[in-house]
Scaffold this active site. Structure first.
Site, short mmCIF file in Angstrom:
data_model
loop_
_atom_site.label_atom_id
_atom_site.label_comp_id
_atom_site.label_asym_id
_atom_site.label_seq_id
_atom_site.Cartn_x
_atom_site.Cartn_y
_atom_site.Cartn_z
N ARG A 15 -0.73 31.51 22.01
CA ARG A 15 -0.93 30.97 20.59
C ARG A 15 1.05 31.17 19.86
NH1 ARG A 15 -6.62 32.66 18.89
NH2 ARG A 15 -6.30 33.90 20.39
N GLY A 77 -8.10 41.61 31.25
CA GLY A 77 -8.90 42.47 30.84
C GLY A 77 -8.58 43.50 30.12
N ASP A 102 -1.79 43.91 18.45
CA ASP A 102 -1.93 43.18 17.48
C ASP A 102 -1.99 43.03 16.41
OD1 ASP A 102 -4.32 42.55 18.14
OD2 ASP A 102 -3.78 40.65 19.15
N ASN A 376 44.40 46.96 -9.70
CA ASN A 376 43.98 45.49 -10.21
C ASN A 376 44.52 45.16 -8.99
OD1 ASN A 376 42.86 44.85 -12.65
ND2 ASN A 376 44.48 43.96 -12.27
N ALA A 422 53.28 38.50 -8.21
CA ALA A 422 52.40 37.70 -8.56
C ALA A 422 52.90 36.48 -6.81
CB ALA A 422 51.89 36.55 -9.94
C1 UD1 Z 1 -11.51 42.11 22.46
C2 UD1 Z 1 -12.65 42.56 22.08
C3 UD1 Z 1 -13.62 41.99 20.98
C4 UD1 Z 1 -12.90 42.25 20.17
C5 UD1 Z 1 -11.47 41.52 19.78
C6 UD1 Z 1 -11.32 41.97 18.54
C7 UD1 Z 1 -13.34 42.99 24.70
C8 UD1 Z 1 -13.85 42.71 25.68
N1 UD1 Z 1 -13.10 41.87 23.46
O1 UD1 Z 1 -11.48 40.31 21.96
O2 UD1 Z 1 -14.94 42.42 21.50
O3 UD1 Z 1 -13.71 41.89 18.88
O4 UD1 Z 1 -10.52 42.36 20.60
O5 UD1 Z 1 -9.54 41.45 18.48
O6 UD1 Z 1 -12.72 43.68 24.90
N2 UD1 Z 1 -5.06 43.35 27.17
C9 UD1 Z 1 -3.69 43.55 27.50
N3 UD1 Z 1 -4.23 43.15 28.91
C10 UD1 Z 1 -5.25 42.44 29.06
C11 UD1 Z 1 -5.75 42.43 27.82
C12 UD1 Z 1 -5.80 41.62 27.11
O7 UD1 Z 1 -2.95 44.55 27.16
O8 UD1 Z 1 -6.17 42.16 30.49
C13 UD1 Z 1 -4.77 43.13 25.25
C14 UD1 Z 1 -4.61 42.24 24.48
O9 UD1 Z 1 -3.00 41.97 24.75
C15 UD1 Z 1 -4.58 42.32 23.15
C16 UD1 Z 1 -5.59 43.45 23.35
O10 UD1 Z 1 -5.58 43.48 24.24
O11 UD1 Z 1 -3.82 43.38 22.12
C17 UD1 Z 1 -7.11 42.13 22.56
O12 UD1 Z 1 -6.36 41.25 23.88
P1 UD1 Z 1 -7.12 39.74 23.55
O13 UD1 Z 1 -7.77 39.18 24.47
O14 UD1 Z 1 -7.09 39.59 22.31
O15 UD1 Z 1 -9.31 39.75 23.41
P2 UD1 Z 1 -10.20 39.66 22.64
O16 UD1 Z 1 -10.56 38.84 23.06
O17 UD1 Z 1 -9.68 39.09 21.71
MG MG Z 2 -7.45 38.90 20.09
#
Ligand code: UD1
Ligand code: MG
Length: 453
Positions: A15, A77, A102, A376, A422
């Protein structure tokens, strides 16, 4: 406090609509992810491992050697992300704190408090939570009849009852390393998204009879994640307010602080005044009793006491006490300007030293020069430092007087106490205390106008 931190930063940040990974976009001059790493370190984390994935090499190069890195080649995940740091978790002596890469507003104090809460309650896992008016999008904290955390349900997987819960998962946790290892082994991608959810580890631990708690953060701003440029702006405003208020508490006056951008790692002594629309970048140090006038930009500048800067730019240079700069001066990198110097309007300095008490009042360029004390400069002096191929230095002794509209064709030396008439173009060295005139003599032609006819 002695704990290990794992920071999840492998995601793409779709995004943001950017070529760069989200976590290296900057808030108040510092990468989003670096804020998180610094907060963990300041809270007492002795080891930090950042999980990188999307454009991993770029993130690693920008962050440098401030922490260890683990690669998550495919993003399957948050649970899968943490699995990539398995060796770090295995070697952790105490707790493992997991943070999102983040969330730049998280403070060291809150991390410390969460770790303390975890220890004092004898938990094996503690999730940092927040109560929000609008919990949409977040994982919801489902608590049992005893008030303890039962599980976390993601928005996408939540039923109508669960969607009404307004206590949310911040995405930050404290785990005992053994328990985290145990739960990661048991994790399956058993949900609507087919992802390994880190959140599922809590239920796994509860089922194994472990103690899981929730620590509610006091200031909800700290858990704001950044997903797009609007949230980037919101976070920056909050961070800027924090930074400006820090300086104000230290005795610095900031006029119209909403318009003033001060980055992290700036020092300002008391009784200095920062006027509106000023930008002060990291690595800048400002003494006391200075006035940094509106519209100025200071970047890695070191400014002595009692300096006035009016609508000017100073980059990677030192300016001594009592010096006046501007309006509209441009001090480029590698200058050392002495005390009680005047650098006036439309003066540009580059890679030069300027001695104490020297006056460069108007419309002058001094580059690659060593200028003594008490010199100067008349209006419109130019050091001619470049012959199209190479650059050369100009050396000017103490107490010289450089007439208006002088060119100093370098390499050239002007001895102490020399005067230059000058309009001179100086190509040869001038011995000390000499007057040098290097221009065509004036000729007045009597009656010329009549003869022309
Ligand atoms: C996650 C949480 C959610 C929480 C929210 C807070 C889970 C399943 N859910 O959801 O409960 O309320 O954060 O913001 O954990 N990332 C990786 N590798 C991956 C996936 C994500 O490094 O495979 C990192 C992302 O870069 C980010 C963080 O993990 O910095 C969170 O990932 P994001 O996909 O934003 O999770 P949410 O769906 O927001
Ligand atoms: Mg998130």
């Amino acid at each position: 406090m002695n704990f290990t931190s794992v920071i999840m930063a492998a995601g793409m940040g779709t995004r943001m609509k950017s070529k760069m990974p989200k976590v290296i976009h900057k808030v108040c001059g510092k990468e989003i992810c670096r804020w998180v790493i610094d907060a963990a370190k300041n809270a007492g984390s002795d080891k930090v491992c950042t999980i990188v994935g999307h454009r991993a090499d770029m993130v690693k190069e920008i962050l440098g050697d401030i922490c260890e890195f683990a690669l998550q080649a495919e993003q399957k995940g948050t649970g899968h992300a943490v699995m990539q740091a398995i060796d770090v978790i295995k070697s952790a002596k105490k707790e493992v704190v997991i943070l999102n890469g983040d969330i730049p507003l998280i403070t060291a104090e809150s991390i410390k408090k969460a770790v303390n809460y975890h220890r004092e309650n004898g938990n094996q896992a503690t999730v940092i939570t927040a109560v929000l008016d609008d919990a949409t999008g977040y994982g919801r904290i489902v608590r049992g009849d005893d008030g303890g955390v039962r599980k976390i349900v993601e928005q996408k997987d939540a039923n109508d009852e669960e969607k009404k819960i307004n206590e949310i998962n911040s995405g930050m946790y404290v785990f005992d390393s053994e328990s985290l290892l145990y739960a990661l082994e048991k994790l399956t991608p058993n949900n609507a998204q087919g992802e390994y959810y880190l959140t599922d580890t809590l239920e796994i631990l509860l089922n194994a009879g472990k103690k899981v708690g929730g620590y509610a953060i006091a200031d909800n701003d700290e858990i704001r994640g950044i997903n797009d440029r609007i949230q980037l702006d919101e976070a920056e405003k909050i961070m800027q307010k924090r930074i400006n208020e820090y300086h104000m508490r230290n005795g610095v006056t900031i006029r119209n602080p909403q318009s003033v951008c001060i980055e992290d790692d700036v020092e300002i002594s008391s009784d200095s005044e920062i006027c509106q629309n000023v930008t002060i970048k990291s690595g800048t140090k400002i003494g006391s009793d200075c006035v940094i006038g509106s519209g100025s930009t200071l970047d890695k500048a070191v400014i002595g006491d009692g300096v006035n800067v009016i609508s000017s730019v100073i980059i990677e240079s030192e300016v001594g006490a009592g010096t006046n700069v501007g309006p509209f001066a441009y001090i480029r990198p590698n200058c050392n300007v002495g005390s009680d110097v005047k650098v006036g309007d439309f003066v540009e300095l580059k890679n030069s030293t300027i001695g104490d008490g020297t006056k460069i009042s108007h419309l002058t360029y001094i580059g690659d020069s060593d200028v003594g004390k008490g010199v100067n400069f008349g209006c419109g002096t130019v050091t001619v430092n470049y012959d199209g191929k190479k650059k050369y230095r100009t050396v000017i002794g103490d107490n010289c007087f450089i007439g208006c509209n002088t060119n100093l064709v370098s390499p050239v030396n002007v001895g102490d106490g020399a005067y230059i008439a000058a309009g001179s173009t100086i190509t040869d060295d001038i011995p000390e205390d000499n007057l040098s005139i290097a221009r065509a003599r004036q000729v007045n032609k009597d009656g010329w106008k009549d003869k022309r006819k």
